[in-house]
Design a protein around this motif. Structure first.
Motif, PDB file in Angstrom:
ATOM      1  N   SER A  15      20.881 -10.331   6.158  1.00  0.00           N
ATOM      2  CA  SER A  15      22.291 -10.606   6.409  1.00  0.00           C
ATOM      3  C   SER A  15      22.906  -9.421   7.143  1.00  0.00           C
ATOM      4  O   SER A  15      22.391  -8.304   7.058  1.00  0.00           O
ATOM      5  N   PRO A  16      24.011  -9.643   7.853  1.00  0.00           N
ATOM      6  CA  PRO A  16      24.657  -8.534   8.552  1.00  0.00           C
ATOM      7  C   PRO A  16      25.041  -7.408   7.595  1.00  0.00           C
ATOM      8  O   PRO A  16      25.529  -7.662   6.496  1.00  0.00           O
ATOM      9  N   CYS A  17      24.817  -6.179   8.027  1.00  0.00           N
ATOM     10  CA  CYS A  17      25.125  -5.000   7.219  1.00  0.00           C
ATOM     11  C   CYS A  17      26.347  -4.309   7.828  1.00  0.00           C
ATOM     12  O   CYS A  17      26.266  -3.792   8.953  1.00  0.00           O
ATOM     13  N   PRO A  18      27.492  -4.290   7.144  1.00  0.00           N
ATOM     14  CA  PRO A  18      28.745  -3.814   7.739  1.00  0.00           C
ATOM     15  C   PRO A  18      28.689  -2.414   8.327  1.00  0.00           C
ATOM     16  O   PRO A  18      29.298  -2.145   9.359  1.00  0.00           O
ATOM     17  N   ALA A  19      27.970  -1.495   7.675  1.00  0.00           N
ATOM     18  CA  ALA A  19      27.936  -0.099   8.142  1.00  0.00           C
ATOM     19  C   ALA A  19      26.587   0.297   8.718  1.00  0.00           C
ATOM     20  O   ALA A  19      26.329   1.477   8.942  1.00  0.00           O
ATOM     21  N   GLY A  20      25.705  -0.685   8.957  1.00  0.00           N
ATOM     22  CA  GLY A  20      24.406  -0.387   9.553  1.00  0.00           C
ATOM     23  C   GLY A  20      23.255  -0.520   8.572  1.00  0.00           C
ATOM     24  O   GLY A  20      23.440  -0.856   7.394  1.00  0.00           O
ATOM     25  N   ILE A  21      22.062  -0.253   9.066  1.00  0.00           N
ATOM     26  CA  ILE A  21      20.847  -0.301   8.250  1.00  0.00           C
ATOM     27  C   ILE A  21      20.268   1.100   8.158  1.00  0.00           C
ATOM     28  O   ILE A  21      20.032   1.755   9.176  1.00  0.00           O
ATOM     29  N   MET A  22      20.050   1.557   6.927  1.00  0.00           N
ATOM     30  CA  MET A  22      19.379   2.842   6.725  1.00  0.00           C
ATOM     31  C   MET A  22      17.895   2.583   6.486  1.00  0.00           C
ATOM     32  O   MET A  22      17.529   1.806   5.590  1.00  0.00           O
ATOM     33  N   LEU A  40       8.711  14.650   0.809  1.00  0.00           N
ATOM     34  CA  LEU A  40       9.360  14.633   2.115  1.00  0.00           C
ATOM     35  C   LEU A  40       9.930  13.245   2.332  1.00  0.00           C
ATOM     36  O   LEU A  40       9.252  12.243   2.113  1.00  0.00           O
ATOM     37  N   MET A  41      11.174  13.182   2.753  1.00  0.00           N
ATOM     38  CA  MET A  41      11.846  11.895   2.920  1.00  0.00           C
ATOM     39  C   MET A  41      12.720  11.930   4.160  1.00  0.00           C
ATOM     40  O   MET A  41      13.346  12.945   4.460  1.00  0.00           O
ATOM     41  N   TYR A  42      12.723  10.814   4.904  1.00  0.00           N
ATOM     42  CA  TYR A  42      13.614  10.655   6.058  1.00  0.00           C
ATOM     43  C   TYR A  42      14.620   9.540   5.772  1.00  0.00           C
ATOM     44  O   TYR A  42      14.273   8.507   5.194  1.00  0.00           O
ATOM     45  N   GLU A  43      15.834   9.740   6.231  1.00  0.00           N
ATOM     46  CA  GLU A  43      16.831   8.670   6.284  1.00  0.00           C
ATOM     47  C   GLU A  43      17.324   8.569   7.733  1.00  0.00           C
ATOM     48  O   GLU A  43      17.801   9.559   8.295  1.00  0.00           O
ATOM     49  N   THR A  44      17.207   7.387   8.319  1.00  0.00           N
ATOM     50  CA  THR A  44      17.737   7.145   9.659  1.00  0.00           C
ATOM     51  C   THR A  44      18.753   6.014   9.565  1.00  0.00           C
ATOM     52  O   THR A  44      18.454   4.949   9.024  1.00  0.00           O
ATOM     53  N   VAL A  45      19.951   6.258  10.079  1.00  0.00           N
ATOM     54  CA  VAL A  45      21.012   5.255  10.016  1.00  0.00           C
ATOM     55  C   VAL A  45      21.129   4.579  11.383  1.00  0.00           C
ATOM     56  O   VAL A  45      21.543   5.207  12.366  1.00  0.00           O
ATOM     57  N   TRP A  46      20.742   3.317  11.430  1.00  0.00           N
ATOM     58  CA  TRP A  46      20.794   2.532  12.664  1.00  0.00           C
ATOM     59  C   TRP A  46      22.118   1.761  12.693  1.00  0.00           C
ATOM     60  O   TRP A  46      22.424   1.006  11.766  1.00  0.00           O
ATOM     61  N   ASN A  47      22.894   1.972  13.742  1.00  0.00           N
ATOM     62  CA  ASN A  47      24.217   1.359  13.836  1.00  0.00           C
ATOM     63  C   ASN A  47      24.099  -0.086  14.322  1.00  0.00           C
ATOM     64  O   ASN A  47      24.330  -0.402  15.491  1.00  0.00           O
ATOM     65  N   ARG A  59       0.835  -1.210   0.000  1.00  0.00           N
ATOM     66  CA  ARG A  59       0.000   0.000   0.000  1.00  0.00           C
ATOM     67  C   ARG A  59       0.867   1.255   0.000  1.00  0.00           C
ATOM     68  O   ARG A  59       0.471   2.303  -0.524  1.00  0.00           O
ATOM     69  N   PHE A  60       2.053   1.145   0.586  1.00  0.00           N
ATOM     70  CA  PHE A  60       2.965   2.276   0.687  1.00  0.00           C
ATOM     71  C   PHE A  60       4.141   2.043  -0.256  1.00  0.00           C
ATOM     72  O   PHE A  60       4.913   1.117  -0.070  1.00  0.00           O
ATOM     73  N   ARG A  61       4.279   2.882  -1.243  1.00  0.00           N
ATOM     74  CA  ARG A  61       5.170   2.569  -2.353  1.00  0.00           C
ATOM     75  C   ARG A  61       6.654   2.705  -2.038  1.00  0.00           C
ATOM     76  O   ARG A  61       7.475   2.096  -2.707  1.00  0.00           O
ATOM     77  N   GLN A  62       7.012   3.518  -1.053  1.00  0.00           N
ATOM     78  CA  GLN A  62       8.428   3.820  -0.914  1.00  0.00           C
ATOM     79  C   GLN A  62       8.888   3.907   0.542  1.00  0.00           C
ATOM     80  O   GLN A  62       9.489   4.887   0.956  1.00  0.00           O
ATOM     81  N   ILE A  63       8.609   2.882   1.314  1.00  0.00           N
ATOM     82  CA  ILE A  63       9.179   2.742   2.653  1.00  0.00           C
ATOM     83  C   ILE A  63      10.130   1.552   2.576  1.00  0.00           C
ATOM     84  O   ILE A  63       9.708   0.423   2.365  1.00  0.00           O
ATOM     85  N   THR A  64      11.421   1.818   2.698  1.00  0.00           N
ATOM     86  CA  THR A  64      12.414   0.799   2.363  1.00  0.00           C
ATOM     87  C   THR A  64      13.577   0.784   3.345  1.00  0.00           C
ATOM     88  O   THR A  64      13.660   1.610   4.257  1.00  0.00           O
ATOM     89  N   TYR A  65      14.494  -0.162   3.099  1.00  0.00           N
ATOM     90  CA  TYR A  65      15.724  -0.305   3.882  1.00  0.00           C
ATOM     91  C   TYR A  65      16.903  -0.436   2.932  1.00  0.00           C
ATOM     92  O   TYR A  65      16.780  -1.012   1.842  1.00  0.00           O
ATOM     93  N   THR A  66      18.048   0.079   3.384  1.00  0.00           N
ATOM     94  CA  THR A  66      19.300  -0.104   2.656  1.00  0.00           C
ATOM     95  C   THR A  66      20.300  -0.762   3.583  1.00  0.00           C
ATOM     96  O   THR A  66      20.553  -0.245   4.686  1.00  0.00           O
TER      97      THR A  66
END
Length: 341
Positions: free
Chosen positions: A187-194, A242-249, A162-169
């Motif tokens: 899988s483990p993400c070396p520099a975190g999950i955005m 409007l867009m947010y990026e949060t970097v989780w360590n 339903r929501f077109r652009q809520i994602t993870y990197t």
């Protein structure tokens, strides 16, 4: 969506505006004045950035009267542009160990905002990042405007569609921007999950809010904001993306020997192990016509038409927690103990 690096984007000479700026943390606690106004504590933990009133918490607070212009109430902002007293928030991410205990995942600043105390990177765009020209005309949000995107209770890919652009990197390096997934990386993400949250870009032109905080907004008729699809007749006013990026360590939790046998170890504060419940909240609070002025200018990332402040001043705009509970260290369960846990 594949992004080039921000440095490469900066080589282009834009004709209009794209804002990208950092905001430090003002508080992490169980408050949600949009979905749970007046409820203290709210059901799950949030990380909040933006404007507030030092000493007297009457800008960001448990109720946030929608009839008040928060840009007139707030006395500081944790955002780089000092005319932006808006509030932005998302749920908080936890790691769940094999024994069931949980630990809050720390937030680290995005590239270019080193030194900020946690927080997020916020974008306001006239076109998608791949369109260097940023030529489309958009109408800035109005005082009293608020919206929500995402649904905290969703747990399946079909629901989240339903929501077109809520994602993870899954960040291989701090500069990684693709590929993106709609579920948690497995899988483990070396520099975190955005965690990336993009809001709808078509407004009905009448309502500053709606009962579900979403119905006054719409996606384009086809495609996404980036693909330039037209707004539907029911929501004809094109507003900034409007867009947010949060970097989780998450790097400190990358030892798979510590992961639960079910696999993926990360969980949102509302008990979501899938990632499909990610959501973001927004309450507009730009001072006077500052946002429209910026959107009509030749701003690109930085903006000479707006007043700015340094990271040390951004970090000073904080408020003590009002909910008496422990949210740090190893905990037996999530704050609020969602039933799904």
């Amino acid at each position: 969506m594949h992004w080039t690096s921000l440095a490469a984007l900066g080589l282009a000479a834009p004709t209009s505006a794209l804002l990208r700026f950092g905001c430090s943390q003002i508080v992490i606690e169980r408050l949600d004045p949009l979905v749970n106004p007046g409820q203290n504590p709210s059901p799950h933990l949030h990380q909040i950035i933006g404007g507030l009133t030092i000493d007297v918490q009457n800008a960001f607070n448990v109720t946030m009267d929608p009839t008040k212009d928060i840009s007139k109430e707030a006395t500081c902002t944790s955002c780089q542009f000092s005319e932006d007293f808006s509030n932005y928030w998302t749920a908080v991410l936890f790691f769940q160990a094999k024994n069931g205990s949980v630990h809050r995942v720390p937030i680290i600043p995005n590239v270019g905002f080193e030194g900020a105390s946690g927080g997020m990177t916020v974008y306001y765009m006239q076109d998608g990042l791949a369109n260097y020209a940023q030529t489309s005309k958009v109408t800035a949000f109005k005082p009293g405007f608020r919206m929500l995107i995402g649904e905290a209770s969703y747990r399946s890919k079909n629901q989240a569609a339903r929501f077109r652009q809520i994602t993870y990197t899954c960040l291989q390096t701090p500069g990684t921007r693709y590929p993106e997934s709609v579920n948690f990386p497995t899988s483990p993400c070396p520099a975190g999950i955005m965690a990336n949250v993009r809001f709808p870009t078509c407004w009905d032109g009448k309502n500053l809010d709606s009962p579900d905080h979403m119905s006054h907004m719409s996606y384009p008729e086809t495609g996404t904001f980036e693909s330039g699809g037209p707004c539907p007749d029911s929501h004809p006013v094109r507003v900034p993306q409007l867009m947010y990026e949060t970097v989780w360590n998450t790097s400190r939790f990358n030892n798979k020997a510590d992961w639960p046998e079910t696999g993926q170890p990360f969980v949102w504060a509302m008990g979501d192990h899938t990632g499909f419940g990610s959501h973001g909240d927004y309450v507009f609070g730009w001072k006077d016509d500052a946002l429209q002025r910026a959107m009509d200018s030749t701003c690109y990332v930085n903006c000479p038409t707006l007043k700015t402040q340094g990271i040390s001043d951004m970090n000073k705009c904080t408020v003590p927690v009002t909910v008496d509970e422990n949210v740090d260290g190893w905990l037996p369960s999530l704050p609020g103990s969602p039933s799904e846990m």
